[in-house]
Design an enzyme around this catalytic site. Structure first.
Site, PDB file in Angstrom:
ATOM      1  N   TYR A 143       0.824  -1.212   0.000  1.00 46.34           N
ATOM      2  CA  TYR A 143       0.000   0.000   0.000  1.00 46.34           C
ATOM      3  C   TYR A 143       0.859   1.264   0.000  1.00 46.34           C
ATOM      4  CZ  TYR A 143      -4.663  -2.011   0.908  1.00 46.34           C
ATOM      5  OH  TYR A 143      -5.863  -2.655   0.821  1.00 46.34           O
ATOM      6  N   LYS A 192       3.269 -15.374   2.701  1.00 44.21           N
ATOM      7  CA  LYS A 192       3.418 -16.153   1.460  1.00 44.21           C
ATOM      8  C   LYS A 192       4.916 -16.451   1.333  1.00 44.21           C
ATOM      9  CE  LYS A 192       1.858 -17.985  -2.346  1.00 44.21           C
ATOM     10  NZ  LYS A 192       0.996 -19.186  -2.336  1.00 44.21           N
ATOM     11  N   ASP A 224      -2.873 -18.333   0.957  1.00 42.67           N
ATOM     12  CA  ASP A 224      -3.882 -19.064   0.175  1.00 42.67           C
ATOM     13  C   ASP A 224      -4.531 -20.146   1.038  1.00 42.67           C
ATOM     14  OD1 ASP A 224      -1.391 -20.323   0.201  1.00 42.67           O
ATOM     15  OD2 ASP A 224      -1.508 -21.053  -1.858  1.00 42.67           O
ATOM     16  N   ASP A 248      -6.241  -6.968   4.472  1.00 42.19           N
ATOM     17  CA  ASP A 248      -7.389  -6.343   3.800  1.00 42.19           C
ATOM     18  C   ASP A 248      -8.305  -7.436   3.260  1.00 42.19           C
ATOM     19  OD1 ASP A 248      -8.939  -4.315   2.508  1.00 42.19           O
ATOM     20  OD2 ASP A 248      -7.968  -4.860   0.622  1.00 42.19           O
ATOM     21  N   ASP A 252     -12.157  -9.112   5.013  1.00 41.62           N
ATOM     22  CA  ASP A 252     -13.454  -9.141   4.322  1.00 41.62           C
ATOM     23  C   ASP A 252     -14.021 -10.560   4.346  1.00 41.62           C
ATOM     24  OD1 ASP A 252     -13.252  -6.446   3.639  1.00 41.62           O
ATOM     25  OD2 ASP A 252     -14.014  -6.776   1.607  1.00 41.62           O
TER      26      ASP A 252
HETATM   27  C1  IPM Z   1     -10.300  -1.312   4.191  1.00 41.16           C
HETATM   28  C2  IPM Z   1     -10.601  -0.750   2.830  1.00 41.16           C
HETATM   29  C3  IPM Z   1      -9.466   0.193   2.452  1.00 41.16           C
HETATM   30  C4  IPM Z   1      -8.174  -0.611   2.386  1.00 41.16           C
HETATM   31  C5  IPM Z   1      -9.679   0.969   1.134  1.00 41.16           C
HETATM   32  C6  IPM Z   1     -10.990   1.712   1.123  1.00 41.16           C
HETATM   33  C7  IPM Z   1      -8.527   1.906   0.850  1.00 41.16           C
HETATM   34  O1  IPM Z   1     -10.781  -1.771   1.902  1.00 41.16           O
HETATM   35  O2  IPM Z   1     -10.161  -0.533   5.152  1.00 41.16           O
HETATM   36  O3  IPM Z   1     -10.242  -2.538   4.301  1.00 41.16           O
HETATM   37  O4  IPM Z   1      -7.886  -1.240   1.371  1.00 41.16           O
HETATM   38  O5  IPM Z   1      -7.456  -0.615   3.377  1.00 41.16           O
HETATM   39 MG    MG Z   2     -10.820  -3.715   2.749  1.00 38.91          MG
END
Ligand code: IPM
Ligand code: MG
Length: 358
Positions: A143, A192, A224, A248, A252
């Site tokens: 990032y 990884k 993975d 990240d 999710d």
């Molecule tokens: C998160 C989001 C952010 C990230 C984006 C919106 C920049 O997906 O906080 O997980 O990738 O960190």
């Molecule tokens: Mg995210």
């Protein structure tokens, strides 16, 4: 009476609606427990681009630095899709993380008993509970590495570099081991290392830090495999520590196991006590302004703020209990609605949580 100054970055999409409910909850906590919370609303993200031309105005950054903590809604939306990369609304979020030095992102994925049905996995996989904490490195890696365009073997190419220093890995590993000591003393470091040099260095450094925490059981897993294991047997995990990009993605995935991304809060912490607290869901522009967004993640983010930045554990517990009570009483926003439950909107959900707060 204690006083706290909170900068509020409501942001875009459903950000303003959910932060409004979170503020109401903090105000009620203030009344009940005799604290004064002062809110300072500042602009960042798409709304800041519209108002000032910049996604993260200098003034916003200054106000956030001065504050005892930051409460953030969400930033971004299709309206700003064509803005240049370094001025996209998401850049505001990355800028805040970087400039406030918030290198540790704590993302709990918890299944509420009342919502066990919302979990898309078979009941024999999760039972009626799950409690995983993802500790994501937040200010390093791909990032923030060098990025750009160059002439490559096949003509022009774009690149983003993944790099981690020993200092960066050490401090996030320390965070993970410290929180693990407060939980079940189990850490899985995800990397990884079978392919990436930066991952081999990550793993070696985490092993180094682990020596200071002999009570904690440390295991390593390739990313993975971790993505697969989260679905196959999520209960094997307690604390997961990982890099910015892997965190990240895996957070999710973990959130979906709990049933809805609308339920999960997060805390971003640095060296000082101040932090930034935000729901992990995005700005969800498709449902913005319709009073149907789930405010629970934003409200639970305030509980994390009280706990981690202000050391108000009892107050944080009260918020978590109120949320649990409302869910147990059968109230649901549309994202977690199921048969026989009572569907409510954003505001009503907020009011119900206020009502149960004591
Ligand atoms: C998160 C989001 C952010 C990230 C984006 C919106 C920049 O997906 O906080 O997980 O990738 O960190
Ligand atoms: Mg995210």
């Amino acid at each position: 009476m204690s006083e706290f100054h909170i900068a509020v970055v409501a942001g875009d999409g459903i950000g303003p609606e959910v932060t409004e409910q979170a503020i109401a909850v903090l105000n009620k906590v203030g009344e009940l427990f005799h604290h004064a919370f002062h809110f300072n609303k500042v602009l960042a993200g798409g709304c800041a681009i519209d108002a000032t031309g910049k996604c993260l105005p200098e003034e916003t950054l200054e106000e956030c630095k001065k504050a005892d903590s930051v409460l953030l809604g969400a930033v971004g939306g299709p309206k700003w899709d064509n803005v240049a990369g370094d001025q996209r609304p998401e850049r505001a979020l990355l800028g805040l993380r970087e400039k406030l030095g918030l290198y540790a992102n704590l993302r709990p994925a918890i299944i509420h008993k009342a919502l066990a049905d919302a979990c898309p996995l078979k009941p024999e996989i999760t039972g009626d509970s799950l409690d995983i904490l993802i500790v994501r490195e937040l200010t390093g890696g791909i990032y923030f590495g060098e990025k750009g365009y160059r002439e490559g073997k096949y003509g022009q190419e774009a690149f983003d570099i993944e790099a981690y220093s020993e200092m960066e890995v050490k401090r996030i590993a320390k965070t993970a081991f410290e929180v693990a000591m407060q939980r079940n003393k189990k850490v899985t470091s995800v990397d990884k290392a079978n392919v990436l040099e930066s991952s081999r260095f990550w793993r070696k450094t985490v092993i180094e830090v682990a020596k200071e925490y002999p009570e904690v059981e440390l295991t390593h897993m390739y990313v993975d495999n971790a993505a697969m294991q989260l679905i196959r047997n999520p209960k094997q995990f307690d604390v997961i520590v990982t890099s910015n990009i892997f965190g990240d993605i895996l957070s999710d995935e973990a959130s979906m196991i709990t049933g809805s991304i609308g339920l999960l809060p997060s805390a971003s912490l640095g060296q000082t006590g101040a932090g930034m607290y935000e729901p992990i869901h995005g700005s969800a522009p498709d449902i913005a302004g319709q009073d149907i967004a789930n405010p629970v993640a934003a409200i639970l983010s305030t509980a994390m703020m009280l706990k981690y930045s202000f050391k108000l554990d009892k107050e944080a517990d009260a918020i978590e209990k109120a949320v649990t009570s409302v869910l147990e009483a059968g109230y649901r926003t549309p994202d977690i609605m199921s048969e026989g439950m009572k569907e409510v909107g954003t505001k009503e959900m907020g009011n119900l949580i206020l009502h149960f707060l004591s």
